[in-house]
Design a protein around this motif. Structure first.
Motif, mmCIF file in Angstrom:
data_model
loop_
_atom_site.group_PDB
_atom_site.id
_atom_site.type_symbol
_atom_site.label_atom_id
_atom_site.label_comp_id
_atom_site.label_asym_id
_atom_site.label_seq_id
_atom_site.Cartn_x
_atom_site.Cartn_y
_atom_site.Cartn_z
ATOM 1 N N THR A 1 0.822 -1.202 0.000
ATOM 2 C CA THR A 1 0.000 0.000 0.000
ATOM 3 C C THR A 1 0.862 1.259 0.000
ATOM 4 N N THR B 1 3.298 3.419 2.941
ATOM 5 C CA THR B 1 3.595 2.569 4.098
ATOM 6 C C THR B 1 5.085 2.275 4.222
ATOM 7 N N ASP B 2 5.487 1.887 5.431
ATOM 8 C CA ASP B 2 6.864 1.460 5.646
ATOM 9 C C ASP B 2 7.150 0.177 4.876
#
Length: 244
Positions: free
Chosen positions: A159, A162-163
């Protein structure tokens, strides 16, 4: 999407009280940051005019010392002014401006924290994004692959913002200066905004080339060998005008 600005709030969640968290202290932009911001906005507008992004998709950043100037979230590039300078430190804490930084800030900071990059360009270029849905890496269909370190890998989908996406991207960037993001787009970096932009433009062109050659029925594109790419990389190091 409408321009986003941070309001005058007592804390990050907009509430006041004994447990409030104050907004980080902002400062005025320095002369070198103001100059870099102008170049960043021009580069961002170029991604739009050259068809590498649509609307407010994609983002651009440049590092000035320990400050990362970055395009803000959801603001059309033609509306950005010198007063809209937006910057964070290397931890992501906002130190310049009131516009909310791009949602893809984790990718930009991951690159600055892991490489010698001074500029990053992220796009949603059509042909590159198409290739990202088809193969795990862009084959070495042209010697300009050498400018990016070799065949360009595709980072697995995660996504946006995100990280997890930033981590996938860093793995794909190992020994590379650009990668594709699966079902998403491209990201490249360089020591200047001009270099980072040129790399993303070359990547989009190579993806278009591979898609075109691969579409001929009954034929497959010839690919360069690792040895040929190494030779091309050596020649590219001396490419261009030399200062006396």
């Amino acid at each position: 999407m409408a321009e986003q600005r941070r309001g005058e709030r007592g804390g990050r969640d907009g509430r006041t009280g004994a447990h409030e968290v104050s907004e980080p202290r902002r400062r005025d932009a320095r002369a070198e940051e103001t100059s870099a911001w102008r170049e960043l906005v021009a580069t961002a507008r170029r991604t739009l005019s050259d068809g590498l992004v649509v609307g407010t998709s994609g983002n651009v950043s440049v590092r000035v010392g320990d400050t990362v100037l970055v395009t803000p979230s959801g603001v059309p590039y033609d509306r950005l002014t010198p007063d809209d300078v937006t910057g964070v430190d290397l931890t992501g804490r906002q130190v310049l401006g009131t516009l909310v930084p791009t949602s893809e800030l984790p990718m930009h900071l991951a690159i600055y924290g892991s490489t010698g990059a001074l500029a990053v360009v992220h796009t949603h270029a059509v042909h590159a994004t198409a290739v990202s849905t088809l193969v795990p890496e862009l084959p070495a269909v042209h010697y300009m692959s050498a400018a990016l370190g070799g065949p360009v890998r595709v980072a697995p989908y995660a996504t946006y913002g995100t990280d997890e996406l930033a981590e996938n991207m860093l793995r794909a960037l190992t020994d590379r200066r650009g990668c594709l993001l699966q079902n998403h787009g491209t990201i490249t970096y360089g020591t200047t905004l001009a270099q980072a932009y040129d790399r993303t433009a070359q990547l989009e062109w190579m993806c278009r080339l591979w898609l075109t050659a691969s579409s001929v029925p009954g034929l497959a594109p010839s690919l360069l060998t690792p040895e040929q790419l190494t030779e091309a990389a050596e020649r590219l190091r001396g490419y261009g005008q030399r200062r006396s």
